[in-house]
Design an enzyme around this catalytic site. Structure first.
Site, PDB file in Angstrom:
ATOM      1  CG  ASP A 121      -1.904  -1.117   1.239  1.00 17.59           C
ATOM      2  OD1 ASP A 121      -2.134  -1.703   0.162  1.00 17.59           O
ATOM      3  OD2 ASP A 121      -2.440  -1.415   2.312  1.00 17.59           O
ATOM      4  CE  LYS A 122       0.610   8.361  -2.263  1.00 18.27           C
ATOM      5  NZ  LYS A 122      -0.310   9.361  -2.882  1.00 18.27           N
TER       6      LYS A 122
END
Length: 241
Positions: free
Chosen positions: A104-105
């Site tokens: 995930d970012k």
């Protein structure tokens, strides 16, 4: 392996296919010391010596990089609005690198960047059950009951319980610290697992994928090529799994 000269040079990141066709036709490439103006000329990647614009261009079939992914960077090859993990690999020679799986970012940690598609497929295949180890900070007390629930498998909302996961409590408090080993790679899986037991992940970092362990000397955003031993172990493990 024999491939077209324009593909050879494209693979090595010297330009786009259309740019290189023009450059080759204008005499900017040579093979074994002779100017070659035919983009379709077949080149032996193991024995032929290719020079482009006066610089030798040795062929490298595969590249393997270990990246300590920083938060704020997306796990993609390219993006108009965000920095990407492949964009961080400034010394890459090939233009077909991609991340193996996604973080995930806002997640940090180990990410393998390579163009070895067969290896990536083995490591990501749900049937292979490759271990992925994470360190996380959790908002709320993580308990031994949670450990049992993770070991049994959790309903995370997509109709299929997770595979048994190994949850280790490092510390439990208002913000708990844990280690988690999972053998799948579902969308937002770690966050969804803790959400299923009424808790939220406030920090997440991947430490290991299969036999590959994040180098503690790499700061967020830093990377290095895998060693020969790491590549051999990773590839052989992927075949056995």
């Amino acid at each position: 392996m024999k491939i077209r000269l324009d593909k050879y040079l494209t693979d090595m990141g010297t330009g786009t296919r259309s740019e290189l066709k023009k450059a080759i036709r204008s005499g900017k490439a040579s093979v074994n010391g002779r100017i070659e103006k035919k983009p379709e000329r077949k080149v032996d990647t193991e024995t032929d010596e290719v020079v482009f614009q006066g610089q030798p261009v040795p062929y490298l079939e595969y590249e393997y990089y270990m990246l300590n992914k920083p938060a704020g960077v997306i796990s993609a090859v390219s993006d108009r609005n965000n920095d990407t993990v492949v964009g961080l690999i400034r010394e890459r020679r090939r233009n077909d690198l991609a991340p193996v799986g996604r973080l995930d970012k806002d997640t940090e940690g180990l990410l393998l960047i390579t163009n070895d598609g067969a290896l990536a497929h083995r490591l990501l295949s749900p049937a292979k059950h490759v271990d992925k180890v994470y360190f996380a900070k959790i908002s709320g007390h993580v308990t031994e009951e949670d450990v049992l629930l993770f070991r049994q498998g959790l309903d995370i909302g997509d109709g299929k319980p997770t595979l048994p996961a190994e949850l280790t409590i490092c510390s439990s408090g208002a913000v708990s610290e844990i280690l988690l080993t999972i053998r799948e790679g579902r969308f937002h899986q770690v966050k969804r697992m803790f959400h299923a037991v009424g808790k939220e992940v406030c920090y997440l970092k991947r430490l290991r994928m299969g036999p590959l362990v994040l180098d503690s000397n790499l700061k967020p955003g830093e990377y290095r090529r895998l060693t020969e031993d790491e590549v051999n172990e990773l590839c052989s493990t992927g075949k056995k799994l």
